[in-house]
Design an enzyme around this catalytic site. Structure first.
Site, PDB file in Angstrom:
ATOM      1  N   SER A   1       0.812  -1.217   0.000  1.00 55.56           N
ATOM      2  CA  SER A   1       0.000   0.000   0.000  1.00 55.56           C
ATOM      3  C   SER A   1       0.846   1.268   0.000  1.00 55.56           C
ATOM      4  O   SER A   1       0.321   2.356  -0.209  1.00 55.56           O
ATOM      5  CB  SER A   1      -0.938   0.008   1.215  1.00 55.56           C
ATOM      6  OG  SER A   1      -0.200   0.082   2.419  1.00 55.56           O
TER       7      SER A   1
ATOM      8  N   LYS B   1      -6.493   4.366   8.127  1.00 56.15           N
ATOM      9  CA  LYS B   1      -5.442   5.239   7.593  1.00 56.15           C
ATOM     10  C   LYS B   1      -5.907   6.694   7.512  1.00 56.15           C
ATOM     11  O   LYS B   1      -5.189   7.620   7.908  1.00 56.15           O
ATOM     12  CB  LYS B   1      -5.017   4.738   6.222  1.00 56.15           C
ATOM     13  CG  LYS B   1      -4.257   3.412   6.268  1.00 56.15           C
ATOM     14  CD  LYS B   1      -3.959   2.888   4.880  1.00 56.15           C
ATOM     15  CE  LYS B   1      -3.159   1.586   4.959  1.00 56.15           C
ATOM     16  NZ  LYS B   1      -2.878   1.012   3.620  1.00 56.15           N
TER      17      LYS B   1
END
Length: 790
Positions: free
Chosen positions: A661, A704
């Site tokens: 990611s 996140k």
């Protein structure tokens, strides 16, 4: 023109507040509270699993056992048990099972099936019978008729003995010798003037006279011996007569007790035969235990009762309530004795004494005729229980015997109970990985577990599933005694379920987590003395849970605020990007910003992953770096060699890093370092990318975004801060209310992008065409420099 186009693109990519979460309104639910609902009578949202369960329960042949697989926390065990219990209620109740002592062969107890509930009644009747025996004997032998007949037997024996002795006594008297009887002892003495001589007078007699006396005594002793030759026979005849008398007395006294037992169980031949065998065995029992028990202490009386129960009472192996239906059991500790039962050994003066009541059932006996649920990892790891269980399922025989590993060792003499027919459905609950491992490595497993029950991790969020979800909550409320849940409380729980599923159109199957929040919400309701669980109670429970698990997150945020961890949220920097990492520690899962940096120079090493070089980067992270290297060469160096030495690092990371990611952020940092164009530090970015520059979805997107949001809020919003995510992750957004409100107020933004070019434009404020032209130019310069050196 370029700036206007870019500003429009940026505005279009910022997501509206409505796209950041799914909001369930209470008025969309067709009830005011769960008080209006019925409990759920099927498994929520698991149609595939439900179909497999229905097929498995319908097929009663061997081999159609069930393996239930899915992620922990999805309620596999509790939902499976509930589903089986609902089905089992309508099924036939299995038989009771007894083990009866065989008096002719006590080492091999006889297994007897009985209609459900009859076994417990028979055991109670046997206990009553034993108590009646203790009350009847030995008082039955005090009966006057018994005493008269016993006296007659004794008198007849005495008569024969007396007649024999008297005949010898007459012969002795004719010879001038007296015969004396002292009980059973007989002696002779010389006589003078009608009286016996004492020792002094006898010693004064002439030797010839004394010798004559001894000769006469020897002759009389021979006569006595001959007269009493039939004494043993007389004793045997007397003993046999007494035995017959006792047997008749026992039969007469016990006949009413035995006949009542036999009549009560006339429809069960095995029990009638057992009662008959008890009657035939009673004379030995009474003689051994009950003839001399007058004046016994209570403790000794209890001991005799237990001895009689050991002889006559059956081992009630399994008993069922006739109205209960098929049994459904869960084996929490499925080791060998817990599954197959055991035989205990009692020593009496170092000698084992075996009887059927020493047999104890296992879970397989108790679940026979129904269902047994076992956790797969526990049973498979047991090298005694797992092979024996497979053998029992294949043969259909259920035996109580020592495990094979112990069979060769020394042990006392043991019972050998008759095997029972095994007819149950075994349900293993485990992981998918274990299922596929067993399927490939264990041929017997595939033969025995032909029906996998695969529990989904989520199910669609529809009006029907929301109503079923509410009914499931109703079931939990009724089971656990919670207060009813209002429609708004259900709506909040549904939103939490979507958050767990990380999808706006799905509900998580992790029902255990939802029920934990329900329990805490009910606690808050109780503190407020509210009638129903409402939105604020659920929100309070969620906030309390987050506080309990938030210590590490707060410590990292403090480190950033104090400058220990270097993360900028204002300004611009070349070759520096705010990435986002997810940390997991037990139940704690949160995200924190991480600085990604890149440096470039002419060279031949290509893109160097510092994390990999330091052996901190794991395989998937390294793969992501290799992919961006491929894209870099494909996009910018098609017509010349890629003469580049670039170094990528995730700064201040001291543990292993995995996942791809960060690859989009690493690419942006690399292009910034290559072109010299700075990156906006007001933005953080997450996303994976492929070799064609397409941005791919990543996990943990909610955590996140919220991780960077917390930092920006702590430092103070500037109105230009936000997070860049893949467009493929928009459906995964279930952000907290505080984030959605900040976006609505213009304090924070979430941007969704599809390509690496869009990410570069957002992160730099420059058009992708400009960035790409500079990158090609710089790489061409590196290539030319490399050629000149060659």
């Amino acid at each position: 023109m370029l700036q206007t186009s870019f500003a429009m693109a940026k505005l279009q990519s910022a997501l509206p507040p409505a796209a950041l979460s799914t909001v369930v309104a209470a008025h969309d639910l067709p009830f005011a509270s769960t008080a209006e609902l019925e409990p759920l009578d099927h498994i929520l949202g698991q149609q595939r699993a439900q179909e497999a369960i229905d097929v498995g329960m319908a097929i009663r042949r061997r081999g159609y056992n069930l393996y239930v697989m899915g992620d922990p926390g999805t309620g596999r065990l509790s939902l499976m048990r509930h589903a089986l219990e609902l089905k089992a209620k309508g099924q036939a109740t299995p038989s009771d099972w007894l083990y009866l002592n065989q008096f002719a062969n006590p080492r091999e107890p006889l297994a007897v099936p009985l209609p459900a509930g009859l076994g417990r009644r028979f055991v109670a009747d046997i206990e009553t019978f034993v108590d009646s025996l203790l009350a009847t004997f030995p008082s039955a032998f005090d009966n006057p008729a018994h005493q008269r007949r016993r006296t007659a037997i004794d008198r007849e024996f005495s008569r024969r003995f007396d007649e024999a002795v008297q005949a010898v006594g007459l012969r002795a008297e004719q010879r001038g010798i007296l015969l004396f009887r002292d009980g059973d002892n007989i002696s002779f003495a010389p006589r003078q003037n009608g009286a016996p001589l004492d020792e002094t007078a006898f010693a004064a007699l002439p030797e010839a006279q004394k010798a004559e006396f001894h000769t006469q005594v020897r002759q009389l002793e021979d006569d006595l011996h001959e007269a009493l030759l039939e004494l043993p026979q007389w004793k045997r005849e007397a003993s046999e007569a007494l035995r017959i008398l006792n047997r008749q007395t026992i039969d007469q006294a016990a006949a009413p007790l035995l006949s009542r037992l036999a009549e009560s169980y006339a429809g069960c031949p095995a029990l009638v035969n057992h009662v008959s065998a008890m009657g035939a065995h009673l004379d030995r029992t009474v003689a051994e235990y009950l003839l001399d028990d007058r004046g016994q202490e209570p403790r000794e009386e209890a001991s005799r009762r237990n001895q009689l129960l050991d002889l006559y009472a059956p081992c009630l192996l399994v008993s069922h309530d006739p109205a209960a239906g098929a049994p459904v059991l869960f084996g929490a500790n499925p080791n060998y004795p817990n599954l197959f039962g055991r035989i205990e050994y009692l020593s009496e003066q170092e000698m084992p004494r075996d009887h059927a009541r020493l047999i104890y059932p296992g879970l397989l006996h108790q679940a026979n005729g129904g269902y047994l649920i076992v956790e797969a990892d526990q049973i498979v790891a047991d090298d005694q229980a797992w092979p024996a269980l497979k053998r029992a399922l294949k043969t259909g025989d259920l035996r109580i015997e020592p495990p094979a590993a112990d069979a060769a060792g020394p042990k006392p003499p043991t019972l050998t109970p008759a095997p029972l027919p095994l007819d149950l459905k075994l349900v293993l609950v485990g992981s998918r990985d274990l299922y596929y491992l067993l399927e490939s490595a264990d041929p017997e497993f595939k033969e025995l577990f032909r029906l996998p029950v695969d529990f989904d991790d989520y199910f669609p969020l529809t009006p029907e599933s929301m109503l079923d979800f509410a009914r499931l909550i109703k079931t939990q409320v009724a089971t656990s005694g919670y207060g009813e849940v209002s429609a708004c409380g259900i709506a909040r729980l549904i939103e939490y379920g979507a958050r767990l599923a990380e999808h706006q159109n799905r509900l998580s199957a992790r029902l255990g987590d939802i029920c934990e929040i329900l329990a805490e919400a009910d606690l808050e309701r109780g503190r407020e003395n509210a009638e129903t669980i409402r939105t604020e109670h659920v929100s309070h429970a969620l906030a309390a849970r987050e506080r309990r698990l938030n210590r590490l997150n707060e410590e990292l945020l403090d480190d950033v605020m104090e400058g220990v961890l270097l993360i900028a949220t204002e300004g611009e920097k070349v070759g520096c990007v705010n990435g986002l990492t997810v940390l997991e520690a037990g139940e704690t899962c949160f995200a924190t910003p991480a600085r990604i940096t890149a440096t470039v120079s002419p060279g031949e090493r290509g893109v160097v992953d510092i994390e990999r070089e330091a052996e901190l980067g794991q395989a998937i992270h390294s793969k992501g770096v290799l992919i961006l290297s491929g894209y870099l060469a494909h996009r910018y160096a098609r017509d010349f060699p890629l003469a580049l030495s670039a170094h990528l690092a995730i700064e201040q990371s001291y543990g292993c890093i995995d996942g791809d990611s960060a690859s989009l952020g690493e690419f942006c940092a690399l292009v910034s370092a290559l072109t010299g164009i700075p990156i906006r530090q007001t933005l953080a970015v997450t996303g994976s990318m492929n070799q064609h520059g397409e941005v791919q979805a990543v996990g943990g997107v909610n955590e996140k975004i919220e991780g960077f949001f917390r930092l920006c809020r702590a430092r103070g919003f500037g109105g230009n801060q936000g997070v860049v995510i893949p467009a493929a992750n928009v459906r995964n957004l279930m952000l907290k209310t505080e984030v959605v409100e900040a976006v609505a107020a213009g304090q924070f933004a979430v941007y969704a992008i599809r390509t690496a070019d869009e990410a570069l434009e957002l992160m730099t404020g420059k058009a992708a065409r400009t960035l790409n032209r500079r990158a090609v130019s710089r790489l061409k310069t590196f290539a030319d420099s490399s050629e000149k050196k060659d």
